[in-house]
Design a protein around this motif. Structure first.
Motif, PDB file in Angstrom:
ATOM      1  N   PHE A 107       0.828  -1.206   0.000  1.00  0.00           N
ATOM      2  CA  PHE A 107       0.000   0.000   0.000  1.00  0.00           C
ATOM      3  C   PHE A 107       0.864   1.258   0.000  1.00  0.00           C
ATOM      4  N   LEU A 108       1.900   1.281   0.827  1.00  0.00           N
ATOM      5  CA  LEU A 108       2.786   2.446   0.895  1.00  0.00           C
ATOM      6  C   LEU A 108       3.534   2.644  -0.425  1.00  0.00           C
ATOM      7  N   LYS A 109       3.968   1.546  -1.033  1.00  0.00           N
ATOM      8  CA  LYS A 109       4.634   1.647  -2.328  1.00  0.00           C
ATOM      9  C   LYS A 109       3.686   2.220  -3.380  1.00  0.00           C
ATOM     10  N   CYS A 110       2.428   1.777  -3.349  1.00  0.00           N
ATOM     11  CA  CYS A 110       1.436   2.286  -4.305  1.00  0.00           C
ATOM     12  C   CYS A 110       1.234   3.791  -4.121  1.00  0.00           C
ATOM     13  N   PHE A 148       2.108   6.543  -6.938  1.00  0.00           N
ATOM     14  CA  PHE A 148       1.081   7.461  -7.437  1.00  0.00           C
ATOM     15  C   PHE A 148       1.561   8.906  -7.338  1.00  0.00           C
ATOM     16  N   PHE A 149       2.180   9.263  -6.209  1.00  0.00           N
ATOM     17  CA  PHE A 149       2.698  10.621  -6.044  1.00  0.00           C
ATOM     18  C   PHE A 149       3.801  10.902  -7.070  1.00  0.00           C
ATOM     19  N   MET A 150       4.685   9.942  -7.284  1.00  0.00           N
ATOM     20  CA  MET A 150       5.740  10.110  -8.285  1.00  0.00           C
ATOM     21  C   MET A 150       5.145  10.275  -9.674  1.00  0.00           C
ATOM     22  N   SER A 151       4.059   9.559  -9.953  1.00  0.00           N
ATOM     23  CA  SER A 151       3.385   9.691 -11.239  1.00  0.00           C
ATOM     24  C   SER A 151       2.837  11.099 -11.432  1.00  0.00           C
ATOM     25  N   CYS A 152       2.248  11.653 -10.363  1.00  0.00           N
ATOM     26  CA  CYS A 152       1.727  13.023 -10.440  1.00  0.00           C
ATOM     27  C   CYS A 152       2.848  14.019 -10.749  1.00  0.00           C
ATOM     28  N   CYS A 196      -3.163   0.980 -13.105  1.00  0.00           N
ATOM     29  CA  CYS A 196      -2.030   0.050 -13.118  1.00  0.00           C
ATOM     30  C   CYS A 196      -1.726  -0.456 -11.715  1.00  0.00           C
ATOM     31  N   LEU A 197      -1.781   0.435 -10.740  1.00  0.00           N
ATOM     32  CA  LEU A 197      -1.498   0.046  -9.360  1.00  0.00           C
ATOM     33  C   LEU A 197      -2.551  -0.920  -8.824  1.00  0.00           C
ATOM     34  N   CYS A 198      -3.811  -0.666  -9.172  1.00  0.00           N
ATOM     35  CA  CYS A 198      -4.882  -1.557  -8.708  1.00  0.00           C
ATOM     36  C   CYS A 198      -4.762  -2.951  -9.317  1.00  0.00           C
ATOM     37  N   LEU A 199      -4.443  -2.994 -10.604  1.00  0.00           N
ATOM     38  CA  LEU A 199      -4.433  -4.277 -11.308  1.00  0.00           C
ATOM     39  C   LEU A 199      -3.100  -5.014 -11.177  1.00  0.00           C
ATOM     40  N   ASN A 207       4.639  -2.969  -9.511  1.00  0.00           N
ATOM     41  CA  ASN A 207       5.547  -3.872 -10.207  1.00  0.00           C
ATOM     42  C   ASN A 207       5.855  -3.287 -11.586  1.00  0.00           C
ATOM     43  N   ILE A 208       6.980  -2.597 -11.704  1.00  0.00           N
ATOM     44  CA  ILE A 208       7.309  -1.904 -12.950  1.00  0.00           C
ATOM     45  C   ILE A 208       7.476  -2.886 -14.102  1.00  0.00           C
ATOM     46  N   GLN A 209       8.049  -4.076 -13.818  1.00  0.00           N
ATOM     47  CA  GLN A 209       8.219  -5.064 -14.895  1.00  0.00           C
ATOM     48  C   GLN A 209       6.877  -5.492 -15.474  1.00  0.00           C
ATOM     49  N   ALA A 210       5.877  -5.638 -14.599  1.00  0.00           N
ATOM     50  CA  ALA A 210       4.538  -6.001 -15.074  1.00  0.00           C
ATOM     51  C   ALA A 210       3.944  -4.876 -15.898  1.00  0.00           C
ATOM     52  N   TRP A 211       4.193  -3.637 -15.503  1.00  0.00           N
ATOM     53  CA  TRP A 211       3.701  -2.496 -16.280  1.00  0.00           C
ATOM     54  C   TRP A 211       4.312  -2.510 -17.679  1.00  0.00           C
TER      55      TRP A 211
END
Length: 219
Positions: A80-83, A87-91, A127-130, A134-138
């Protein structure tokens, strides 16, 4: 490919579309003078919060990418903390990209950042929900033939539609029409929103029409 799974995807996507529509209608009953154009920043916040909340709830209820491994409470907290950090880094990343594409650097910082939050809600949050943090999965999902389920195919379509919608929404801004919706970042955020909604509707229909050609292999 099971028709029931496609129907679940369609129902979930239509709920997301309906939630976006409600963010433009319901607040007007409680907030005098509320409009998407007149109180655009407030609408950006409301839309981001509502879409985020619904996406998280749908993920918890439908569990489209349930892992066979059970996680401990500490692992769930860490995830959860990583997500949240992702998300903040994405913003921040979207904010920087938007500025590089011509948005005001110093002026309208709040407007630009809230638009970046909206874009992250339509793209990164899904992406985070699904897939989780996991950057490799993205990377796998957004490569050719990388999707392993209809949910990941839908993720591809809605993410691309959201980004392209935001990009196309920027075209009217330089024109000298002096329309209220040309004020930054209204046309871009509306473009992203319409792109997101279009992707949500197109994805299950495209998957249904191409279900015989789609084959998902475990990797």
């Amino acid at each position: 490919m099971k028709e029931a799974e496609i129907r679940r995807l369609l129902a979930a996507n239509l709920l997301c579309v309906f939630s976006v529509i409600l963010t433009a209608v319901v607040p007007a009953f409680f907030w005098d003078g509320f409009t998407i154009l007149g109180t655009h920043l407030a609408w950006l916040c409301i839309c981001s919060v509502c879409v985020s909340t619904l996406n998280v709830i749908l993920h918890l209820v439908l569990k489209p990418n349930l892992s066979p491994k059970r996680s401990s409470f500490a692992q769930k907290i860490s995830r959860f903390l990583k997500c949240c950090i992702y998300f903040f880094m994405s913003c921040i990343l979207f904010h920087a990209i938007i500025v590089l594409y011509g948005a005001p650097l110093i002026e309208s910082v709040t407007e630009t950042f809230l638009f970046a939050v909206l874009l992250s809600t339509f793209t990164t949050l899904q992406c985070l929900c699904l897939l989780g943090p996991n950057i490799q999965a993205w990377i796998r999902v957004f490569t050719k033939n990388g999707a392993m389920s209809i949910w990941e195919s839908s993720l591809q379509i809605t993410t691309m539609c959201s980004i392209f919608g935001a990009w196309f929404g920027a075209f009217p801004i330089p024109l000298d029409w002096d329309r209220p919706w040309q004020v930054w970042p209204i046309s871009c955020s509306l473009g992203a929103t319409f792109g997101y909604m279009a992707g949500l509707i197109i994805a299950p229909l495209w998957i249904h029409w191409n279900r015989k050609q789609l084959t998902y292999k475990s990797r």
